[in-house]
Scaffold this motif. Structure first.
Motif, PDB file in Angstrom:
ATOM      1  N   LEU A 156       0.830  -1.207   0.000  1.00  0.00           N
ATOM      2  CA  LEU A 156       0.000   0.000   0.000  1.00  0.00           C
ATOM      3  C   LEU A 156       0.866   1.259   0.000  1.00  0.00           C
ATOM      4  O   LEU A 156       0.560   2.241  -0.686  1.00  0.00           O
ATOM      5  CB  LEU A 156      -0.935   0.000   1.215  1.00  0.00           C
ATOM      6  CG  LEU A 156      -2.032  -1.069   1.216  1.00  0.00           C
ATOM      7  CD1 LEU A 156      -2.718  -1.129   2.579  1.00  0.00           C
ATOM      8  CD2 LEU A 156      -3.049  -0.777   0.120  1.00  0.00           C
ATOM      9  N   GLY A 157       1.974   1.229   0.765  1.00  0.00           N
ATOM     10  CA  GLY A 157       2.890   2.372   0.779  1.00  0.00           C
ATOM     11  C   GLY A 157       3.505   2.622  -0.587  1.00  0.00           C
ATOM     12  O   GLY A 157       3.649   3.772  -1.023  1.00  0.00           O
ATOM     13  N   CYS A 158       3.839   1.537  -1.294  1.00  0.00           N
ATOM     14  CA  CYS A 158       4.400   1.671  -2.641  1.00  0.00           C
ATOM     15  C   CYS A 158       3.364   2.212  -3.621  1.00  0.00           C
ATOM     16  O   CYS A 158       3.670   3.066  -4.469  1.00  0.00           O
ATOM     17  CB  CYS A 158       4.930   0.323  -3.126  1.00  0.00           C
ATOM     18  SG  CYS A 158       6.402  -0.260  -2.249  1.00  0.00           S
ATOM     19  N   PHE A 159       2.126   1.731  -3.517  1.00  0.00           N
ATOM     20  CA  PHE A 159       1.071   2.223  -4.405  1.00  0.00           C
ATOM     21  C   PHE A 159       0.860   3.722  -4.215  1.00  0.00           C
ATOM     22  O   PHE A 159       0.656   4.464  -5.179  1.00  0.00           O
ATOM     23  CB  PHE A 159      -0.251   1.488  -4.132  1.00  0.00           C
ATOM     24  CG  PHE A 159      -0.208   0.006  -4.403  1.00  0.00           C
ATOM     25  CD1 PHE A 159       0.662  -0.531  -5.351  1.00  0.00           C
ATOM     26  CD2 PHE A 159      -1.040  -0.870  -3.712  1.00  0.00           C
ATOM     27  CE1 PHE A 159       0.704  -1.899  -5.611  1.00  0.00           C
ATOM     28  CE2 PHE A 159      -1.015  -2.231  -3.955  1.00  0.00           C
ATOM     29  CZ  PHE A 159      -0.137  -2.743  -4.899  1.00  0.00           C
ATOM     30  N   MET A 160       0.917   4.186  -2.961  1.00  0.00           N
ATOM     31  CA  MET A 160       0.687   5.606  -2.662  1.00  0.00           C
ATOM     32  C   MET A 160       1.753   6.495  -3.289  1.00  0.00           C
ATOM     33  O   MET A 160       1.473   7.626  -3.697  1.00  0.00           O
ATOM     34  CB  MET A 160       0.654   5.827  -1.146  1.00  0.00           C
ATOM     35  CG  MET A 160      -0.553   5.225  -0.460  1.00  0.00           C
ATOM     36  SD  MET A 160      -0.422   5.392   1.336  1.00  0.00           S
ATOM     37  CE  MET A 160      -1.874   4.467   1.859  1.00  0.00           C
ATOM     38  N   GLN A 161       2.976   5.985  -3.378  1.00  0.00           N
ATOM     39  CA  GLN A 161       4.079   6.777  -3.918  1.00  0.00           C
ATOM     40  C   GLN A 161       4.329   6.491  -5.402  1.00  0.00           C
ATOM     41  O   GLN A 161       5.283   7.002  -5.977  1.00  0.00           O
ATOM     42  CB  GLN A 161       5.357   6.498  -3.126  1.00  0.00           C
ATOM     43  CG  GLN A 161       5.298   6.947  -1.676  1.00  0.00           C
ATOM     44  CD  GLN A 161       5.266   8.455  -1.545  1.00  0.00           C
ATOM     45  OE1 GLN A 161       5.807   9.178  -2.381  1.00  0.00           O
ATOM     46  NE2 GLN A 161       4.617   8.951  -0.490  1.00  0.00           N
ATOM     47  N   ASN A 162       3.478   5.646  -5.989  1.00  0.00           N
ATOM     48  CA  ASN A 162       3.608   5.276  -7.400  1.00  0.00           C
ATOM     49  C   ASN A 162       4.927   4.547  -7.682  1.00  0.00           C
ATOM     50  O   ASN A 162       5.540   4.722  -8.737  1.00  0.00           O
ATOM     51  CB  ASN A 162       3.475   6.497  -8.317  1.00  0.00           C
ATOM     52  CG  ASN A 162       3.058   6.114  -9.730  1.00  0.00           C
ATOM     53  OD1 ASN A 162       2.663   4.976  -9.989  1.00  0.00           O
ATOM     54  ND2 ASN A 162       3.157   7.055 -10.657  1.00  0.00           N
ATOM     55  N   PHE A 163       5.344   3.710  -6.702  1.00  0.00           N
ATOM     56  CA  PHE A 163       6.466   2.805  -6.940  1.00  0.00           C
ATOM     57  C   PHE A 163       5.890   1.516  -7.542  1.00  0.00           C
ATOM     58  O   PHE A 163       4.886   1.002  -7.055  1.00  0.00           O
ATOM     59  CB  PHE A 163       7.204   2.449  -5.647  1.00  0.00           C
ATOM     60  CG  PHE A 163       7.701   3.637  -4.863  1.00  0.00           C
ATOM     61  CD1 PHE A 163       8.101   4.803  -5.508  1.00  0.00           C
ATOM     62  CD2 PHE A 163       7.774   3.585  -3.478  1.00  0.00           C
ATOM     63  CE1 PHE A 163       8.563   5.898  -4.776  1.00  0.00           C
ATOM     64  CE2 PHE A 163       8.239   4.665  -2.747  1.00  0.00           C
ATOM     65  CZ  PHE A 163       8.624   5.827  -3.396  1.00  0.00           C
TER      66      PHE A 163
END
Length: 698
Positions: A156-163
Motif C-alpha cells: 500500500l505504501g508503494c502504491f501511494m508513492q507510485n512505486f
C-alpha cells in the motif's frame, strides 16, 4: 441387540425422523421461498438466468480509479474498524518426533490489530520513508517476503508513492531470484530476516544494482558480513524516517489508472517465471468482478490470509476485502488449523481463533481436508459411519433441490465445520481444477458454498466464479462483470465452436482486467491482442465449453495435451485431476512422450493407505522401502487402474506404469509452485531415470 443389527434400525429411525422434520418444515419454507422469489418455476428461471453484461464495469466507487484512492476512501469510512491482524507469538521450541527428528512448534496468543486509520498512516509513512531512501516514482521496487500484514502495508505504501511493486515468491531459489531482481533492475527490496539470511545473502554479489534492503521484522540494525555498498533498514525505522516533517511531502506523485502497480511474476509451472504488468485500472476492474460474486460483502466480514501474496489469487482476494472495509487476519499453512504441523499440542490454530467468514483455498489444501476427514470417518464404528453416510446423502439431496438443512448441520456437521472456525460463509477455490468429490464434501460438511473460479495472472485473477447457489460440480461459473469470454476454435485439438451439445474452444478473456503484457517482452506477447473496439484480450491456452446457462467448464489445456504414437491425444491434467480422487494418491503427475504408445505416472502415495495396502498383502518395510518394492508398485497401479476405470477414463488415458515417491512435492524442492501446480519440466528432470526405466522394453 448386537451392533450389526443396529444399522437397519438406525436406517429406519433416521428416515422416519427426516420424514417428520421435512413435513413440518416444508410448508413454512415453501411460503417463505414463494414470498421472496415467486413460484418455484420462476425461482428456477431466476437462478438459471445469467445475462452477458452489456457494458463491462470499471470503477468500484465514482472517481476512485487507483488503489491509493480506494484505500484512503475506505479508511475514512471505517477509521476505527480492525484492518490487518497478526497473531502474537508467545514461544517457539523444538518438539521431538517419533522418528527421532526435531520439529519447531509454536505457541500463539491472540490477534493484535491495526485499524484502517492506523494502517493508512503506517503505509503512508513507509512510502515516504522509501522515497527518503532514494526510491523513485515509476521505478521498480521488489518484495520478496512471506504472507503477513507487513507485506500488505509495504504494498500500500508503494502504491501511494507510485512505486512499481515487483513480487517474488518466498520459495524461489537463488538463480530465479537473481534473474528477477536483475531483470527488474531494482535498487530497493523488501524482505524478511529469514529470507535475507537464507536466500538473498548468497546471491547479493550477483545483483549489482541492489543497494538498499528493508527488513519487515523488528530486528537489530547492525548487519555484519554484508557487502559494503548495501544498506539494511528495519521497516519501523523506515516508517519513522517517513514520519519526519521534511520527508512527509505534501505533493506526492499520484499514480494514474494506466500506471503499472505490480509486476507479478508467474509461478513458472511451464517454464521460467515471467512478469505480468498489472496496472491500477486492471486491479480495480478485477476487484469489482470478484466482489460481485460475494453476497452481502461488507465491513462485517473477516478474511484469513495465508496463501502467497505473490500469487494473484491471494493479492486480489485481500484487495477485495480491503476495498469493502473487511478485516484480514494473517496465518500460514503451517499454523492454519489446530492440527497444523507447526502448532504446539494444546494450542489452537489460527482459523479457530480468528473464525473467518471468508476464505480462499487452492484445491490441494481442500483435497487434504477432504482426505483427512474421510480418514477419520473410516475409523468410526459402523453405527457412526451409517449415521454420517445417511446425513451426508440426505443433505446432498436437499442441496441439489435448493433447500438448506439447519438441523442436520447442527447435529452432524458442526464439528467438521469448526475445523475452519465455524463461521465461513463463502469459500473460494482457484489455481487449479477442484475435484467433484472434494467440492461436494466442502458444500456438505463445511456448510458453506464453494465458489470455484477461473482466472490467470494475466487477467488479474478474474475471469469467472460460480454463483453461491450453484452446487453443480466441474464448472467454474459465468463471466464476471469486469470481463467477457469467447471460445476460439482449436482445430488441431478437435475443439470447435460448432461442437454439440456445447461449443468448445480455447478460452479468450477480454476486458479492463486484462494486464498490459509481459515485462520486457519476455513472454509470448502474441497471447495478448487488442480488438477493433480497443478492448484487450488474452489467449489463455485453456480449453473450455460453455453450457446453456452461461457457465464455463474447463475441459483441457493445450500444453497438457500430448499426442501419443497411436494418434490419440491424452489430456494430462484431466488424468491427474481424476486420479487424485483415489484415497491412495496424495499427488500425481501423468507423463507421456509423443513417440510412445502409453502414459506413465509419478505418484506420491498416501502413507496411511499405502501401509494398509502393504499390511493386507503381507509386505513390510519403511515408507521408502515400500515405495521401492516392485510388488507394492504393482498393487498401487492396480488400485489406480480400478479408480481410472470407475471414473470412465478411456484406456489410453490410464497410466500403464508408475513410480512411487516417498517424498512429497513441495515448492521448496522446486517441483510444484506456491499454488501447488505441478512444474512439469522440473518433474521430468527429477524423474528422468524413472522415465527411462518405465519406457524401457516397450
Amino acid at each position: 441387540m448386537k451392533q450389526k443389527d443396529l444399522n437397519p434400525v438406525l436406517l429406519l429411525a433416521f428416515h422416519l425422523m427426516v420424514s417428520i422434520y421435512s413435513f413440518f418444515t416444508f410448508i413454512p419454507y415453501y411460503i417463505f421461498t414463494w414470498v421472496l422469489y415467486g413460484s418455484e418455476p420462476d425461482h428456477a428461471i431466476r437462478k438459471k438466468h445469467n445475462p452477458v453484461p452489456g457494458k463491462l464495469v470499471r470503477l468500484l466507487y465514482p472517481g476512485l480509479d487507483t488503489l491509493p484512492k480506494v484505500f484512503e476512501y475506505v479508511a475514512m469510512r471505517f477509521p476505527h474498524r480492525e484492518c490487518l491482524g497478526t497473531r502474537e507469538l508467545i514461544s517457539e521450541e523444538d518438539e521431538l518426533q517419533s522418528n527421532g527428528k526435531k520439529f519447531s512448534k509454536v505457541v500463539l496468543g491472540k490477534y493484535h490489530w491495526l485499524s484502517y486509520k492506523e494502517a493508512l498512516s503506517a503505509a503512508s509513512q513507509f512510502g515516504y520513508g522509501l522515497a527518503a531512501l532514494g526510491q523513485k516514482p515509476k521505478h521498480n521496487i521488489a518484495i520478496f517476503c512471506e504472507t503477513r500484514a507487513e507485506w500488505m502495508l509495504a504494498a500500500l505504501g508503494c502504491f501511494m508513492q507510485n512505486f512499481t511493486l515487483a513480487t517474488f515468491y518466498s520459495t524461489l531459489g537463488g538463480p530465479a531470484i537473481a534473474q528477477g531482481l536483475n531483470e527488474t533492475e531494482v535498487t530497493h527490496i523488501i524482505t524478511s530476516t529469514k529470507l535475507l539470511e537464507t536466500r538473498l545473502k548468497p546471491i547479493l554479489v550477483k545483483v549489482p544494482k541492489l543497494h538498499c534492503i528493508i527488513i519487515v521484522d523488528n530486528t537489530p540494525t547492525s548487519w555484519p558480513d554484508y557487502p559494503s555498498g548495501i544498506s539494511i533498514h528495519n521497516m519501523a525505522d523506515v516508517q519513522r524516517l517517513g514520519a519526519r516533517p521534511e520527508n512527509a511531502i505534501c505533493e506526492q506523485i499520484q499514480p494514474i489508472t494506466s500506471d503499472i502497480a505490480v509486476i507479478m511474476y508467474t509461478s513458472g509451472s511451464t517454464g521460467d517465471p515471467k512478469g505480468a504488468m498489472i496496472s491500477h485500472s486492471n486491479i480495480i476492474a478485477a476487484i469489482i468482478g470478484l466482489a460481485e460474486r460475494i453476497p452481502n460483502l461488507s465491513e462485517k466480514d473477516t478474511y484469513i490470509g495465508y496463501l502467497p501474496l505473490a500469487h494473484v489469487l491471494e493479492l486480489s482476494a485481500e484487495l477485495v476485502c480491503l476495498a469493502h472495509g473487511c478485516r484480514i487476519g494473517y496465518s500460514s499453512p503451517l499454523t492454519l488449523a489446530d492440527q497444523s504441523a507447526k502448532i504446539m499440542k494444546g494450542t489452537k490454530g489460527d482459523v479457530t481463533i480468528l473464525q473467518p467468514t471468508l476464505m480462499a483455498a487452492v484445491p490441494e489444501i481442500m483435497d487434504r481436508l477432504y482426505k483427512n476427514v474421510m480418514a477419520k470417518v473410516e475409523e468410526m464404528n459402523s453405527v457412526q459411519q451409517t449415521l454420517f453416510t445417511l446425513a451426508y446423502k440426505y443433505k446432498l439431496d436437499q442441496l441439489n433441490k435448493g433447500y438448506s438443512t439447519p438441523l442436520c448441520d447442527k447435529l452432524v456437521f458442526s464439528k467438521i465445520r469448526a475445523l475452519l472456525g465455524g463461521r465461513v460463509r463463502v469459500l473460494f477455490s482457484g489455481g487449479a481444477p477442484l475435484s467433484a468429490d472434494t467440492q461436494r464434501f466442502m458444500n456438505v460438511c463445511f456448510c458453506c458454498p464453494v465458489g470455484q473460479g477461473y482466472g490467470l495472472t494475466e487477467t488479474c485473477g478474474a475471469g469467472t466464479i460460480s454463483q453461491v447457489w450453484d452446487y453443480s460440480t466441474g464448472r467454474v461459473g459465468s463471466p464476471l462483470v469486469c470481463c467477457e469470454i469467447k471460445l476460439k476454435d482449436w482445430v488441431e485439438g478437435g475443439y470447435l465452436n460448432i461442437d454439440k451439445p456445447y461449443p468448445r474452444g480455447e478460452i479468450l478473456i477480454g476486458g479492463p482486467n486484462v494486464t498490459m503484457g509481459y515485462y520486457k517482452n519476455r513472454g509470448d506477447q502474441s497471447d495478448f491482442f487488442v480488438d477493433e473496439s480497443g478492448q484487450r484480450w488474452f489467449c489463455t491456452g485453456d480449453i473450455g465449453e460453455f453450457h446453456e446457462d452461461g457457465c464455463l467448464k474447463i475441459i483441457d489445456r493445450k500444453k497438457d495435451l500430448v499426442k501419443l504414437q497411436i494418434g490419440e491425444y491424452v489430456p494430462l491434467g484431466k488424468v491427474e485431476a481424476t486420479l487424485k480422487n483415489c484415497p491412495l494418491v496424495d499427488n500425481i503427475c501423468a507423463y507421456a512422450k509423443s513417440d510412445k504408445t502409453y502414459v506413465i505416472a509419478f505418484v506420491v502415495p498416501n502413507q496411511k493407505h499405502l501401509q494398509a495396502l502393504a499390511d493386507q498383502y503381507g509386505v513390510s518395510g519403511t515408507l521408502e522401502e515400500l515405495c521401492k518394492d516392485q510388488v507394492m508398485e504393482e498393487l498401487v497401479l492396480k488400485v489406480i487402474t480400478e479408480a481410472a476405470v470407475a471414473a470412465q477414463l478411456v484406456s489410453f488415458e490410464i497410466p500403464r506404469k508408475i513410480h512411487l515417491s516417498p517424498d512429497p512435492w513441495t515448492s521448496d524442492k522446486g517441483l510444484v509452485t506456491d499454488a501447488f501446480k505441478l512444474k512439469r519440466r522440473e518433474l521430468e528432470m527429477h524423474y528422468r531415470n524413472e522415465i527411462a526405466r518405465m519406457y524401457d522394453g516397450e
